[in-house]
Write an enzyme that holds these catalytic residues in place. Structure first.
Site, PDB file in Angstrom:
ATOM      1  N   SER A 175      -9.850   0.457   0.856  1.00  0.00           N
ATOM      2  CA  SER A 175     -10.010   1.194   2.119  1.00  0.00           C
ATOM      3  C   SER A 175     -11.216   2.125   2.136  1.00  0.00           C
ATOM      4  N   SER A 192      -8.344  -0.954  11.960  1.00  0.00           N
ATOM      5  CA  SER A 192      -9.127   0.270  11.808  1.00  0.00           C
ATOM      6  C   SER A 192     -10.165   0.442  12.906  1.00  0.00           C
ATOM      7  N   ARG A 225      -4.764  12.737   1.019  1.00  0.00           N
ATOM      8  CA  ARG A 225      -5.917  11.864   1.208  1.00  0.00           C
ATOM      9  C   ARG A 225      -6.662  11.691  -0.121  1.00  0.00           C
ATOM     10  N   ALA A 259      -4.953  -2.258   1.000  1.00  0.00           N
ATOM     11  CA  ALA A 259      -6.362  -2.622   1.266  1.00  0.00           C
ATOM     12  C   ALA A 259      -7.261  -1.908   0.276  1.00  0.00           C
ATOM     13  N   GLY A 273       0.825  -1.215   0.000  1.00  0.00           N
ATOM     14  CA  GLY A 273       0.000   0.000   0.000  1.00  0.00           C
ATOM     15  C   GLY A 273       0.850   1.253   0.000  1.00  0.00           C
ATOM     16  N   ILE A 274       2.079   1.160  -0.517  1.00  0.00           N
ATOM     17  CA  ILE A 274       2.981   2.329  -0.468  1.00  0.00           C
ATOM     18  C   ILE A 274       2.492   3.466  -1.358  1.00  0.00           C
ATOM     19  N   THR A 275       1.653   3.154  -2.347  1.00  0.00           N
ATOM     20  CA  THR A 275       1.159   4.224  -3.229  1.00  0.00           C
ATOM     21  C   THR A 275      -0.001   4.992  -2.600  1.00  0.00           C
ATOM     22  N   TYR A 322     -16.222  -3.718   4.799  1.00  0.00           N
ATOM     23  CA  TYR A 322     -14.843  -3.296   5.076  1.00  0.00           C
ATOM     24  C   TYR A 322     -14.488  -3.555   6.543  1.00  0.00           C
ATOM     25  N   GLU A 372     -12.930   1.453  12.332  1.00  0.00           N
ATOM     26  CA  GLU A 372     -14.177   1.008  11.705  1.00  0.00           C
ATOM     27  C   GLU A 372     -14.636  -0.330  12.303  1.00  0.00           C
ATOM     28  N   HIS A 391      -7.410   9.307   9.777  1.00  0.00           N
ATOM     29  CA  HIS A 391      -6.317  10.270   9.656  1.00  0.00           C
ATOM     30  C   HIS A 391      -6.218  10.739   8.213  1.00  0.00           C
ATOM     31  N   LEU A 440      -1.942  -8.471  -2.972  1.00  0.00           N
ATOM     32  CA  LEU A 440      -2.458  -9.173  -1.785  1.00  0.00           C
ATOM     33  C   LEU A 440      -3.425 -10.301  -2.160  1.00  0.00           C
TER      34      LEU A 440
HETATM   35  P1  NAP Z   1      -5.339   4.265   0.588  1.00  0.00           P
HETATM   36  O1  NAP Z   1      -4.799   5.624   0.342  1.00  0.00           O
HETATM   37  O2  NAP Z   1      -6.673   3.905   0.040  1.00  0.00           O
HETATM   38  O3  NAP Z   1      -4.255   3.219   0.032  1.00  0.00           O
HETATM   39  C1  NAP Z   1      -4.578   1.873  -0.161  1.00  0.00           C
HETATM   40  C2  NAP Z   1      -3.381   1.160  -0.776  1.00  0.00           C
HETATM   41  O4  NAP Z   1      -3.715  -0.231  -0.944  1.00  0.00           O
HETATM   42  C3  NAP Z   1      -2.956   1.684  -2.132  1.00  0.00           C
HETATM   43  O5  NAP Z   1      -1.554   1.833  -2.138  1.00  0.00           O
HETATM   44  C4  NAP Z   1      -3.362   0.578  -3.098  1.00  0.00           C
HETATM   45  O6  NAP Z   1      -2.464   0.477  -4.171  1.00  0.00           O
HETATM   46  C5  NAP Z   1      -3.199  -0.641  -2.203  1.00  0.00           C
HETATM   47  N1  NAP Z   1      -3.910  -1.820  -2.676  1.00  0.00           N
HETATM   48  C6  NAP Z   1      -5.206  -1.914  -3.069  1.00  0.00           C
HETATM   49  N2  NAP Z   1      -5.489  -3.164  -3.478  1.00  0.00           N
HETATM   50  C7  NAP Z   1      -4.344  -3.891  -3.341  1.00  0.00           C
HETATM   51  C8  NAP Z   1      -3.995  -5.234  -3.621  1.00  0.00           C
HETATM   52  N3  NAP Z   1      -4.871  -6.106  -4.144  1.00  0.00           N
HETATM   53  N4  NAP Z   1      -2.732  -5.636  -3.370  1.00  0.00           N
HETATM   54  C9  NAP Z   1      -1.823  -4.759  -2.864  1.00  0.00           C
HETATM   55  N5  NAP Z   1      -2.087  -3.480  -2.591  1.00  0.00           N
HETATM   56  C10 NAP Z   1      -3.343  -3.040  -2.830  1.00  0.00           C
HETATM   57  O7  NAP Z   1      -5.388   3.958   2.150  1.00  0.00           O
HETATM   58  P2  NAP Z   1      -4.679   4.719   3.373  1.00  0.00           P
HETATM   59  O8  NAP Z   1      -5.582   5.793   3.847  1.00  0.00           O
HETATM   60  O9  NAP Z   1      -3.285   5.025   3.007  1.00  0.00           O
HETATM   61  O10 NAP Z   1      -4.741   3.582   4.492  1.00  0.00           O
HETATM   62  C11 NAP Z   1      -3.690   2.641   4.637  1.00  0.00           C
HETATM   63  C12 NAP Z   1      -4.206   1.425   5.392  1.00  0.00           C
HETATM   64  O11 NAP Z   1      -4.675   1.823   6.670  1.00  0.00           O
HETATM   65  C13 NAP Z   1      -5.382   0.714   4.741  1.00  0.00           C
HETATM   66  O12 NAP Z   1      -5.270  -0.657   5.022  1.00  0.00           O
HETATM   67  C14 NAP Z   1      -6.597   1.300   5.445  1.00  0.00           C
HETATM   68  O13 NAP Z   1      -7.678   0.377   5.391  1.00  0.00           O
HETATM   69  C15 NAP Z   1      -6.033   1.443   6.842  1.00  0.00           C
HETATM   70  N6  NAP Z   1      -6.635   2.495   7.666  1.00  0.00           N
HETATM   71  C16 NAP Z   1      -6.704   3.772   7.196  1.00  0.00           C
HETATM   72  C17 NAP Z   1      -7.222   4.767   7.999  1.00  0.00           C
HETATM   73  C18 NAP Z   1      -7.296   6.197   7.530  1.00  0.00           C
HETATM   74  O14 NAP Z   1      -8.005   6.983   8.165  1.00  0.00           O
HETATM   75  N7  NAP Z   1      -6.568   6.571   6.483  1.00  0.00           N
HETATM   76  C19 NAP Z   1      -7.677   4.451   9.292  1.00  0.00           C
HETATM   77  C20 NAP Z   1      -7.573   3.129   9.738  1.00  0.00           C
HETATM   78  C21 NAP Z   1      -7.036   2.162   8.919  1.00  0.00           C
HETATM   79  P3  NAP Z   1      -2.797   0.787  -5.721  1.00  0.00           P
HETATM   80  O15 NAP Z   1      -1.909   1.919  -6.089  1.00  0.00           O
HETATM   81  O16 NAP Z   1      -2.390  -0.470  -6.391  1.00  0.00           O
HETATM   82  O17 NAP Z   1      -4.256   1.089  -5.840  1.00  0.00           O
HETATM   83  O1  G4F Z   2     -14.150   9.930   5.148  1.00  0.00           O
HETATM   84  P1  G4F Z   2     -15.006   8.733   5.205  1.00  0.00           P
HETATM   85  O2  G4F Z   2     -15.370   8.109   3.903  1.00  0.00           O
HETATM   86  O3  G4F Z   2     -14.268   7.736   6.190  1.00  0.00           O
HETATM   87  P2  G4F Z   2     -14.744   6.436   7.017  1.00  0.00           P
HETATM   88  O4  G4F Z   2     -15.927   5.793   6.419  1.00  0.00           O
HETATM   89  O5  G4F Z   2     -14.827   6.841   8.443  1.00  0.00           O
HETATM   90  O6  G4F Z   2     -13.501   5.460   6.788  1.00  0.00           O
HETATM   91  C1  G4F Z   2     -12.162   5.941   6.868  1.00  0.00           C
HETATM   92  O7  G4F Z   2     -11.714   5.802   8.197  1.00  0.00           O
HETATM   93  C2  G4F Z   2     -11.631   4.451   8.681  1.00  0.00           C
HETATM   94  C3  G4F Z   2     -11.146   4.518  10.132  1.00  0.00           C
HETATM   95  O8  G4F Z   2     -12.251   4.727  10.975  1.00  0.00           O
HETATM   96  C4  G4F Z   2     -10.670   3.684   7.794  1.00  0.00           C
HETATM   97  F1  G4F Z   2     -10.505   2.425   8.266  1.00  0.00           F
HETATM   98  C5  G4F Z   2     -11.197   3.679   6.372  1.00  0.00           C
HETATM   99  O9  G4F Z   2     -10.263   3.006   5.519  1.00  0.00           O
HETATM  100  C6  G4F Z   2     -11.318   5.131   5.881  1.00  0.00           C
HETATM  101  O10 G4F Z   2     -10.037   5.691   5.794  1.00  0.00           O
HETATM  102  O11 G4F Z   2     -16.395   9.077   5.948  1.00  0.00           O
HETATM  103  C7  G4F Z   2     -16.419   9.656   7.226  1.00  0.00           C
HETATM  104  C8  G4F Z   2     -17.849  10.011   7.611  1.00  0.00           C
HETATM  105  C9  G4F Z   2     -18.850   8.860   7.420  1.00  0.00           C
HETATM  106  O12 G4F Z   2     -19.676   8.783   8.541  1.00  0.00           O
HETATM  107  C10 G4F Z   2     -19.673   9.273   6.218  1.00  0.00           C
HETATM  108  O13 G4F Z   2     -21.015   8.785   6.218  1.00  0.00           O
HETATM  109  O14 G4F Z   2     -18.295  11.052   6.752  1.00  0.00           O
HETATM  110  C11 G4F Z   2     -19.641  10.782   6.370  1.00  0.00           C
HETATM  111  N1  G4F Z   2     -19.935  11.483   5.126  1.00  0.00           N
HETATM  112  C12 G4F Z   2     -20.924  12.404   4.990  1.00  0.00           C
HETATM  113  N2  G4F Z   2     -20.974  12.825   3.724  1.00  0.00           N
HETATM  114  C13 G4F Z   2     -19.344  11.315   3.949  1.00  0.00           C
HETATM  115  C14 G4F Z   2     -19.985  12.161   3.054  1.00  0.00           C
HETATM  116  N3  G4F Z   2     -18.308  10.528   3.582  1.00  0.00           N
HETATM  117  C15 G4F Z   2     -17.900  10.579   2.285  1.00  0.00           C
HETATM  118  N4  G4F Z   2     -16.844   9.813   1.911  1.00  0.00           N
HETATM  119  N5  G4F Z   2     -18.523  11.388   1.357  1.00  0.00           N
HETATM  120  C16 G4F Z   2     -19.580  12.200   1.696  1.00  0.00           C
HETATM  121  O15 G4F Z   2     -20.138  12.917   0.875  1.00  0.00           O
END
Ligand code: NAP
Ligand code: G4F
Length: 344
Positions: free
Chosen positions: A83, A134, A193, A81, A9-11, A158, A136, A188, A58
């Site tokens: 995500s 997560s 993002r 993932a 997930g480095i990208t 998810y 979530e 985060h 993966l």
């Molecule tokens: P992101 O920006 O959506 O990045 C997801 C990464 O997963 C991308 O690099 C994507 O690569 C890669 N990926 C997708 N399908 C894959 C596969 N089949 N095999 C290998 N790699 C694959 O997510 P992020 O926000 O950086 O989050 C990183 C991780 O933390 C995720 O697992 C997410 O669920 C978890 N997480 C995020 C948050 C948050 O708030 N950001 C919170 C809790 C947990 P491609 O370039 O190939 O698409």
């Molecule tokens: O930004 P969101 O899409 O993030 P969500 O669903 O909380 O998930 C993110 O955080 C998780 C950690 O808790 C990660 F595991 C997951 O990979 C991801 O990074 O939505 C946040 C909230 C939700 O309640 C959604 O219903 O915002 C609300 N929302 C309201 N209007 C919206 C919108 N979300 C999106 N994406 N777009 C809307 O227009």
């Protein structure tokens, strides 16, 4: 000797911040990328020069074994993932395979290549594994704030897939003595993002409206509450978890919760606009099942890792809006180039 890290997930958003952080710490950083011409790789190379890449997916057990054999990492960070929560209803099976089973495949790759459970038991030189769990998983929360002992009640495919990844990581730790940990990270965000997530959707929307490129922002549930922090701060926590003497899971968040309405209000106010004049609620963005409230109790991380977030909510929102204003005002962006998360 510098440590060698492999990041899946480095990208993505977190992969980029983690790679930067590990490079600063003197690591040799490898990223696993999928696809034969992944368009995200050029973006990564442009922003973070000094990384090595290897291929893998993966979904493909053999490719993960090959990646571990080739890189011989000291640490593996499994960030890959699907995500985006709404997509997990549209492609539930794929989400289970990538976000859930992908964790098992990576653990198996490490176990097989290191010979753990067969000829060798894990020792000081074992590969350390970080799983991106997560908040979530807490879903319909049983208590507030949520800590490492709070039961899970996931509300999306998810969240269910992440819960599987979390438990299988714990199981490999208990079954094979592997140094395998999960960081239960709350939301985060950053200027990197993906544009589909709510904070970036809002920062891009505000910038478009401010620059006269749009006149409304269509949103889903404004009442949902999240614990939002800065992605760069959370990357530090990932490394700290693998630097401990014993493998344990940690909740990472700020301990403060805000509604989507508060996010929107603040983002518009940073450019001197009133959100009520522009935001339209649209049922298309409402989810089949919602996570109403998330709020972290990061006490364990603070006390055991010495981890604290440095960027507050107001600073984060201002950083994102300002970044998107610069992005959309940039004369270097060709007029016909679509806006996408490719623009950091
Ligand atoms: P992101 O920006 O959506 O990045 C997801 C990464 O997963 C991308 O690099 C994507 O690569 C890669 N990926 C997708 N399908 C894959 C596969 N089949 N095999 C290998 N790699 C694959 O997510 P992020 O926000 O950086 O989050 C990183 C991780 O933390 C995720 O697992 C997410 O669920 C978890 N997480 C995020 C948050 C948050 O708030 N950001 C919170 C809790 C947990 P491609 O370039 O190939 O698409
Ligand atoms: O930004 P969101 O899409 O993030 P969500 O669903 O909380 O998930 C993110 O955080 C998780 C950690 O808790 C990660 F595991 C997951 O990979 C991801 O990074 O939505 C946040 C909230 C939700 O309640 C959604 O219903 O915002 C609300 N929302 C309201 N209007 C919206 C919108 N979300 C999106 N994406 N777009 C809307 O227009």
């Amino acid at each position: 000797m510098s440590k060698r890290a492999l990041i899946t997930g480095i990208t993505g958003q977190d992969g980029s911040y983690l790679a930067e952080h590990l490079l600063e710490q003197g690591y040799e950083v490898w990223g696993m990328v999928r696809g034969q011409a992944n368009p995200h790789v050029a973006r990564l190379r442009k922003h973070i020069g000094d990384i090595h890449l290897t291929t893998g997916d993966l979904l493909d057990q053999g490719s993960l074994i090959s990646a571990i054999e080739r890189v011989q990492p000291d640490e593996v960070y499994n960030l890959g993932a699907i995500s985006y929560v709404p997509m997990s209803w549209q492609q539930a099976e794929l989400t289970a395979e990538v976000t859930g089973m992908g964790v098992l495949r990576m653990l198996e790759a490490i176990r097989v290549v290191s010979g753990v459970g067969q000829s060798r038991t894990p020792g000081p030189g074992q590969i350390r594994f970080y799983q991106a769990s997560s908040s979530e998983m807490f879903g319909m929360v049983r208590e507030t704030p949520q800590n490492e002992k709070t039961p899970f009640h996931p509300r999306s495919p998810y969240g269910v897939a992440k819960a599987y990844g979390h438990y299988i990581t714990q199981n490999y730790r208990e079954s094979y003595g592997m140094f395998a940990v999960s960081g239960i990270l709350f939301n985060h965000e950053s200027p990197r993002r993906g544009a589909e997530f709510v904070t970036r959707k809002v920062s891009l929307g505000v910038a478009r409206i401010k620059l006269g490129l749009a006149d409304e922002l269509r949103m889903g549930n404004l009442d949902a509450r999240r614990d939002w922090g800065f992605a760069g701060d959370y990357a530090r926590a990932m490394r700290l978890m693998l630097a401990q003497d014993t493998p344990e899971d940690y909740v990472i968040g700020t301990g403060q919760t805000r509604s989507v309405r508060e996010l929107v209000e603040l983002a518009f106010s940073t450019v001197g606009l009133n959100w009520r004049d522009y935001v339209v609620q649209d049922p298309r963005f409402t989810r089949p099942a919602e996570v109403d409230l998330l709020c972290a109790d990061p006490k364990k991380a603070r006390e055991q890792l010495g981890w604290e977030p440095e960027v507050g909510f107001e600073e984060l929102v201002a950083m994102m809006v300002e970044s998107d204003l610069r992005l959309l005002s940039s004369s270097s962006r060709p007029e016909d180039e679509p806006l996408s998360p490719d623009h950091w």
